[in-house]
Design an enzyme around this catalytic site. Structure first.
Site, mmCIF file in Angstrom:
data_model
loop_
_atom_site.group_PDB
_atom_site.id
_atom_site.type_symbol
_atom_site.label_atom_id
_atom_site.label_comp_id
_atom_site.label_asym_id
_atom_site.label_seq_id
_atom_site.Cartn_x
_atom_site.Cartn_y
_atom_site.Cartn_z
ATOM 1 N N GLY A 167 -0.081 -15.141 -8.960
ATOM 2 C CA GLY A 167 0.645 -14.424 -7.905
ATOM 3 C C GLY A 167 -0.295 -13.358 -7.372
ATOM 4 O O GLY A 167 -0.722 -12.460 -8.113
ATOM 5 N N ALA A 168 -0.659 -13.500 -6.099
ATOM 6 C CA ALA A 168 -1.622 -12.555 -5.502
ATOM 7 C C ALA A 168 -0.942 -11.699 -4.440
ATOM 8 O O ALA A 168 -1.555 -11.288 -3.464
ATOM 9 C CB ALA A 168 -2.811 -13.323 -4.916
ATOM 10 N N GLY A 218 0.348 -8.589 -7.942
ATOM 11 C CA GLY A 218 -0.813 -9.338 -8.431
ATOM 12 C C GLY A 218 -2.120 -8.782 -7.870
ATOM 13 O O GLY A 218 -3.090 -8.565 -8.614
ATOM 14 N N ARG A 276 17.796 -6.864 -10.155
ATOM 15 C CA ARG A 276 16.724 -7.724 -10.679
ATOM 16 C C ARG A 276 17.307 -9.062 -11.125
ATOM 17 O O ARG A 276 16.676 -10.104 -11.008
ATOM 18 C CB ARG A 276 16.016 -7.043 -11.853
ATOM 19 N N HIS A 301 14.974 -4.160 -18.968
ATOM 20 C CA HIS A 301 14.460 -3.548 -17.736
ATOM 21 C C HIS A 301 15.545 -3.662 -16.660
ATOM 22 O O HIS A 301 15.451 -4.432 -15.722
ATOM 23 C CB HIS A 301 13.195 -4.306 -17.318
#
Ligand code: APR
Length: 313
Positions: free
Chosen positions: A10-11, A15, A89, A176
């Protein structure tokens, strides 16, 4: 000796920022993977060209495949949708579970001995998915959340007292999500208990702001979620592993027998992180209230993991 390789899957915002912070630390090479054609390659080149200015020699490679990730020491999973305003989330569960399963299988095929750090949300459940499909022992799979939540807590305390953030030690336990458990009893400012420095109601409002810290940023950004601090937190975990620093960090780790209500779950607990991954889940005494709050938070994580199983991930 060649440098350790860290692959970041994942960029996007998290990422790419993780890759940048890793490159700037200069202790590893980085492979950036994304499904978008050209995007990871472009970002990798841009990061390589920052090296002469910033003074790092880290190699950064961008790719749409997994060949280049072979032999990774660590795989950081950031692929998946971020939250938009109004989303929790947990709303990301179905789509991100599919993505995390897919990238785990592809990454592990090339790096069967790696350590996996998950950042995709909902974090604790996605760490469960990565563990399940990687076949790795539990000490080699962990999720990044507790360092981030603790950093938010530390930051708000430092802002309130107008002191250095480095003086504030704190940790946040549990899942989280909104039921996370910021521990005020163990939070100190230069060794002084925070409860002696900030009046109860104010401290409670800081705890509440910490719990909703991610949502506060989502509401401001409108198009996605936080990434500077999440990336910094993941890099601290990578550093503790690669340099075998054995830092005690709150991370989503597999709990077995140490904390009530948490058994069999990946959930935020203090852990010693070193070259072996999770070298120890550190046990400490909780008050009855803290134990009940942790157990409640773990219960929410359990429900999400059951949903993952029901959905067939
Ligand atoms: N393989 C590789 N990359 C993928 C895949 C896949 N199967 N599916 C999606 N991606 C990529 C997208 O193309 C995108 O570039 O993941 C990237 C996600 O980037 P952003 O949309 O910018 O999201 P980001 O803010 O980085 O958040 C990623 O981390 O903090 C969590 O909740 C957040 O789950 C989210 C994740």
């Amino acid at each position: 000796m060649s440098r350790k390789k860290i692959s970041v899957i994942g960029a996007g915002n998290v990422g790419a920022t993780t890759a940048q912070r890793l490159a700037e630390k200069d202790f590893c090479d980085v492979v950036l993977v994304d499904i978008l054609e050209g995007m990871p390659q472009g970002k990798a080149l841009d990061l390589m060209q920052s090296g002469p200015i910033c003074g790092y020699d880290s190699m950064v490679t961008g790719t749409n495949g997994y060949e280049e990730t072979a032999g990774s020491h660590i795989v950081v999973i950031t692929s998946g949708l971020p939250r938009k305003p109004g989303m929790s989330r947990d709303d990301l569960l179905k789509v991100n579970a599919g993505i995390v399963k897919d990238v785990t299988l592809k990454a592990i095929a090339k790096s069967p001995d790696c350590i996996i750090i998950v950042i995709s949300n909902p974090l604790d459940a996605m760490t469960y998915v990565a563990h399940k499909h990687s076949g790795l022992p539990a000490n080699k799979v962990m999720g990044m959340a507790g360092i981030l939540d603790s950093a938010r807590f530390r930051c708000f305390i430092a802002m309130e007292l107008e002191v250095s953030v480095t003086d504030v030690t704190a940790f946040v336990l549990g899942g989280h999500g909104d039921t996370m458990v910021p521990s005020t009893r163990y939070t100190t400012v230069a060794g002084i208990p925070v409860e002696d420095l900030i009046p109860g109601p104010k401290l409670e409002s800081i705890v509440e702001r910490t719990r909703k810290g991610g949502g506060e940023i989502v509401a401001l950004l409108k198009t996605g979620s936080a990434y500077y601090a999440p990336a910094a937190a993941a890099v601290q975990m990578c550093e503790s592993i690669v340099l075998d620093k054995k830092m005690i960090l709150p991370c989503a780790v597999l709990s077995s027998g140490k904390y009530d209500g948490c058994d069999g779950l990946f959930v935020g607990l203090p852990a010693k992180i070193g070259e072996g991954g999770v070298e120890e889940v550190v046990k400490f005494r909780l008050s009855e209230d803290e134990s009940a709050a942790l157990s409640k938070s773990a219960g929410e994580v359990r429900m999400l993991c059951e949903a993952v199983d029901r959905l067939g991930f």
